[in-house]
Design a protein around this motif. Structure first.
Motif: not given
Length: 353
Positions: A218-220, A52-55, A279-284, A43-49
Motif C-alpha cells: 500500500i505504501g508503494g 487489511i485493517l479488518f484482517i 498504524i493500520q487504524l490511523c492510516s485508515t 478507491k482501490a487504496i481505501s478498500l485495501a486499507m
C-alpha cells in the motif's frame, strides 16, 4: 470535487460539508497540493486499507483471552497503566511536537490522530522480543483498543482546542464510525479464540504477515499514485515528529512503569505498548474519514511513523540482548574461579589422604 462529494455524501461521515469545502480550498493553496490520484486508484487504496485493517484486528482479537480480561478487570492495575500510558503520554507528546515544530493545520491533525490511536498488535511481538510480560501486553492492547471508542474522540476534541484553526477540522462522527467498525473484527477474533483456540495462533501469524506485506504494498501504491507530493510527508519537521514520538513513548512508558513499581519484564512491556500505535487504524481513519483534497498524501504519515517505531525498537532489542549476554558473561566469570578453587582443595585433600 464530484468524486469527493460522492465518496463523502453520507451524512454520518462529515459533520459539516461546507466546512470541508472551504477547508480544502484553504489548505490546497497553503500546501500546494492538488490530489493527483485517480478516483479508481483512490478507491482501490481505501478498500485495501479497510480490508487489511479488518484482517489485522481479527488477528489482534485472537490474542485476547476472556479469562485474562476478567482477571485484570478485578485487579485493574494493568488497566490503569494502559489508560495512563496510552491516552496520557502519546496524545500529549503529539500535541507538544505539533506545537514545537509549528505544523500546518492538516499535518497537525494527522499527528494528533496518530498520537490518540490505541496500541497496535506489533507491540505484542516487540514485548515478546524483549522478554516482556505477555499477559500484561495483551491486556494493555485490549484495554486501549476497547477504550478508543470514547477516549480517542474526546482527546482529539480537547487537544484540537489548543490550536486556533483545528476546532472544527476533525470529522468526529466519521472517526467514531471507523472505531466501531474496527471493534467488530476484534470481537470476532476474541470469539474465535474463546471457542476455537486451536486456530488462534495460525490466524495471528497469517494476519501479522499480511499486515507487514500490505504496509509495503500500500505504501508503494500510494507513493506512485501521489508522485512528487510524497515529499510533503518526508518534510524535515514531519520526519522529526515521526522519529521523536515513538522514542518519547518508549522512554516515558518505562518511567511510568517504574513509578508503578513493576518488575523488569513489566517495564519493558509498558515501554513497547506506549510507543507502539495502531498504524493500520490511523492510516485508515486519515484515508477514509477525510476527503482526498483535504488530507492529501498525509495519510502516509503513519507509514513513516511505523518505520521509525520499528527501527528504534530494534535498537532497544539489540541493546537488551547485548546487556543480557554481558551479564551472563559476568556471572560465568564470577562463578568459574570459585569452582576452580574448590577443585584444588579437593585435589589437595585427596593427596594428603
Amino acid at each position: 470535487m464530484e468524486y469527493t462529494e460522492d465518496l463523502f455524501s453520507h451524512s454520518d461521515l462529515l459533520q459539516n460539508d461546507s466546512y470541508f469545502i472551504n477547508f480544502t480550498a484553504a489548505n490546497s493553496s497553503a500546501t500546494g497540493f492538488t490530489s493527483p490520484i485517480s478516483p479508481l486508484m483512490d478507491k482501490a487504496i481505501s478498500l485495501a486499507m479497510v480490508v487489511i485493517l479488518f484482517i489485522t484486528m481479527i488477528s489482534l482479537g485472537c490474542t485476547m483471552e476472556v479469562s485474562k480480561i476478567k482477571a485484570h478487570i478485578v485487579k485493574p492495575k494493568g488497566v490503569v497503566i494502559a489508560v495512563v500510558a496510552q491516552y496520557g503520554v502519546m496524545p500529549l507528546t503529539a500535541f507538544c511536537l505539533a506545537k514545537v515544530f509549528q505544523l500546518d493545520t492538516v499535518a497537525a491533525v494527522a499527528v494528533l490522530i496518530c498520537g490518540c490511536c490505541p496500541g497496535g498488535s506489533l507491540s505484542n511481538l516487540l514485548a515478546l522480543a524483549l522478554q516482556g510480560d505477555m499477559n500484561l501486553s495483551i491486556v494493555m492492547t485490549t484495554c486501549s483498543t476497547g477504550l478508543a471508542l470514547g477516549m480517542m474522540p474526546l482527546l482529539l476534541y480537547l487537544y484540537c482546542r489548543g490550536f486556533s484553526n483545528l476546532e472544527d477540522a476533525v470529522p468526529y462522527t466519521g472517526i467514531i464510525l471507523a472505531l466501531v467498525i474496527t471493534l467488530i473484527p476484534c470481537a470476532i477474533g476474541i470469539i474465535i479464540n474463546y471457542y476455537r483456540p486451536q486456530y488462534s495462533k495460525t490466524i495471528t501469524k497469517v494476519g501479522l504477515s499480511i499486515m507487514m506485506v500490505a504496509v509495503l504494498v500500500i505504501g508503494g501504491m500510494a507513493s506512485i499514485a501521489v508522485g512528487g507530493s510524497i515529499l510533503t510527508v518526508l518534510s524535515p519537521s514531519l520526519m522529526a515528529v515521526a522519529a521523536l514520538m515513538p522514542l518519547i513513548g518508549y522512554t516515558f512508558g518505562y518511567i511510568l512503569s517504574y513509578i508503578f513499581r513493576l518488575d523488569g519484564s513489566g517495564r519493558r512491556t509498558v515501554a513497547m505498548e506506549t510507543g507502539c500505535q495502531n498504524i493500520q487504524l490511523c492510516s485508515t481513519i486519515l484515508k477514509v474519514a477525510f476527503p482526498p483534497g483535504v488530507i492529501g498524501p498525509l495519510y502516509l504519515f503513519p507509514m513513516v511513523y511505523i518505520a521509525f517505531q520499528l527501527m528504534e525498537a530494534a535498537v532497544l532489542i539489540l541493546l537488551f540482548r547485548f546487556h543480557q549476554r554481558f551479564r551472563l558473561k559476568q556471572k560465568d566469570k564470577m562463578y568459574q574461579p570459585a569452582t576452580t578453587s574448590l577443585e584444588v582443595v579437593k585435589e589437595l585433600s585427596d593427596g594428603t589422604v
